[in-house]
Design an enzyme around this catalytic site. Sequence first.
Site, mmCIF file in Angstrom:
data_model
loop_
_atom_site.group_PDB
_atom_site.id
_atom_site.type_symbol
_atom_site.label_atom_id
_atom_site.label_comp_id
_atom_site.label_asym_id
_atom_site.label_seq_id
_atom_site.Cartn_x
_atom_site.Cartn_y
_atom_site.Cartn_z
ATOM 1 N N CYS A 455 -21.389 66.216 66.303
ATOM 2 C CA CYS A 455 -21.360 66.983 65.050
ATOM 3 C C CYS A 455 -20.042 67.730 64.921
ATOM 4 O O CYS A 455 -19.236 67.452 64.050
ATOM 5 C CB CYS A 455 -22.528 67.970 65.012
ATOM 6 S SG CYS A 455 -24.142 67.202 64.882
ATOM 7 N N GLU A 457 -18.491 69.257 68.174
ATOM 8 C CA GLU A 457 -18.212 69.720 69.518
ATOM 9 C C GLU A 457 -16.803 69.335 69.973
ATOM 10 O O GLU A 457 -16.450 68.157 69.982
ATOM 11 C CB GLU A 457 -19.244 69.153 70.501
ATOM 12 C CG GLU A 457 -20.676 69.525 70.135
ATOM 13 C CD GLU A 457 -21.290 68.598 69.090
ATOM 14 O OE1 GLU A 457 -21.488 69.068 67.932
ATOM 15 O OE2 GLU A 457 -21.567 67.449 69.390
#
Length: 809
Positions: A455, A457
Amino acid sequence: MNNRIKKLREQSLNAVNRLSAERALLVTDFYTSGIDQSVSVPVMRALTLDHILKNKSICILEGEVIVAERGPDAKACPTYPEITLHSVEDLEILDSRKKVSFKVDDETKRIYSEKIIPFWKNRSNRDRIMQAMESGWLDAYQAGIFTEFQEQRAPGHTVAGDKIYRKGMLDMIEEIGDTRSSIRSLRYALDDNEINEKLEELKAMEIAANAMILFANRYAEALEKLADSEAEKSEVQHSVEREARSERNSRSEDRVSELMEIARICRKVPAQAPETFHEALQHYWFIHLGVITELNPWDSFNPGRLDQHLYPFYSRELEEGTLTRERAEELLQCFWIKFNNHPAPPKIGITALESNTYTDFSLINVGGVKPDGTDGVNDLTFLILDVIEEMRLLQPSSMVQVSRMSPDSLIKRTLQITKTGFGQPSYFNTDAIVQELMRQGKTEVDARNGGASGCVEAGAFGTEAYILSGYFNLTKILEITLNNGFDPRTNKQIGPASGDPNSFSSFKELLTAFSTQLDYFIGIKIRGNNTIHRIFAENMPAPFLSLIIEDCIANGKDYNAGGARYNTTYIQGVGLGSVTDSLTALKYHVFDNQTITMKGFLHALEKDFSGFDEFRSELIYNTPKYGNDDDYADDQAKIVFEMFFESVDGKPTSIGGIHRINMLPTTSHVYFGSVIGALPDGRKAKQPLSEGISPFQGADTKGPTAILNSAAKIDHIRTGGTLLNQKFSPEFFHGEEAMNKLAALIRSYFRMNGHHIQFNVVSARTLKEAQKHPEKYRDLIVRVAGYSDYFNDLGEDLQNEIIRRTEHK
């Protein structure tokens, strides 16, 4: 897009997601052979991969120029019984559930019932994990304090660096030989057990590398046979009218030549390093399949800085005249289709609730900076953006890295895609990512080569094992605090007695109690993480993945055992907006203005605000809220963030790594909300929480700039990623002035060290219509939380949560 791509794209979109027992059966047959009794665990895992790649089905789709699938066909998803074992009931649920279903035929159910389940019952890694967990961990897990990523997936949330584009498997085998010689020469400095462990790991890596070479050669042989077959078909078309035959024969001859060229490529890569654009894409794809066939890493492995990695091949071939821009675009479009053919392995139970989607989070990075710090945007960056816009596929996900040096043309071109309502690409702050990674101890060059995966990170691409350990329910901690360690849902005392909230005489006492509960449950989570790390290191090494992440070979140590240059374990905080507004409401009404007693407030929560409509209205409409650039509320966000950071950051892992935090939910904010009663912010029981670092849905009333100012008050640089969602009406994007304002908005947020921002461009009216008439909106795509998905594939609670997000006009 040309006819080839149209056909392949439609084929991918129309393929039915189904479960394949092929991999599970191959793994089970191999384990029942008894070989595991005579070899080390790393070698056993490498031999397992070798067995799979020698025997799995070959899949060559008509017209494709990049070959190989994870399963026997497009969207045929394998299972991983050594990680988690699906029951017959699970298979029935997967087959019949309305959302994110996987078709399971009777033969697959029979194989599972007769062979897979009897062998793997109580032997899977999930079984090992659950049997090893302390009672406090199990209580917290059941209560919804946190989730556990490795419960149904393996570590492997990582990204390829440039090594794989510079080296082939034979180069890596040579590197293994050099390391083996070095280890043997250091016998005096290492004990026999350590030497043996390193040598066995290196042996496993070499087996895995050779297995992938063999797999590619199997494809080459199949392609050559297919070419021969196509040539034979061409020869027998003599009875057809001459002109039609000539045209058809020409197409057939072109395909024969094409198949022979793909076969040549498969003979070369991944055994050797790629030299052409086409070779580089096929080379990566074989490596991608190796990683996700060996185990089922969360999230799916991805190529990372694609424009940087491919540009040398692209520019050289353009100059030499062996590649055109149009051919490069076609090859990239074929590459996109390969990703879209791969649904995420199916999830069951709590793991399905935290992330129930077909998307496997392969995130293509473009833009950013070069290793020397100069601007990384190039011609290929914009070609990839063209591919993203034209293909309009959920997978792979995509993002642009925006640095201070990035040209405005990068943002504006990306906004042209954003305004179509696709939800991709998302926007990331390169300068913040570099600072985040350097704060964690990465070198400047490794940090500049990094980016984001999954997502949001952040990671050092090609050099870091960064493992997501699960979501952490910050808002549930407040509910436990307000109940003195007792969980009203499971009816258990799961936390320490931190004080009767009715006895608190100051807001500071409440915060102290909250901190006590937070530290307690973070401690449980970290102890669980360390146990799980050891279980994977000892039982589920990943020798193929270890080949391609720097320093695993040099260290003679597996990726899952801490062999990478950098090793990070993340805990993802969820519900910042909800817990902030709830603490703010308690501070405002109980302690500062004394409009209600703590006892009265808790009674309203217990009744789910039944009979307290006027008070609930005050909480929702007349109480300071996060997301409005109001320090009274935003200060609580800073306090919670600092507590969370201090509780997690720097804590060691059992494999030599470090724990860090990030702030994102995927879809866990819906699940976490379902395990929490009414909250002091006015939210009723079981409703979704806020997502990422976004305000609670509808709580932000002062516009997008105020949201960014609130979000920027936490220190993004001390995280490994934060997720911020914004929703705009389509009308907002009309005209050049609107585009300039949005570009300035992104730049402004990034100057404040914001990590990430993404946009939904769709009206609430459209979404409500889609709920009523889903058959009319089959292609409607929305941004969820770090990924895009079809609106029709989302659960009703998640659909409603997206509808409630504030819409800027």
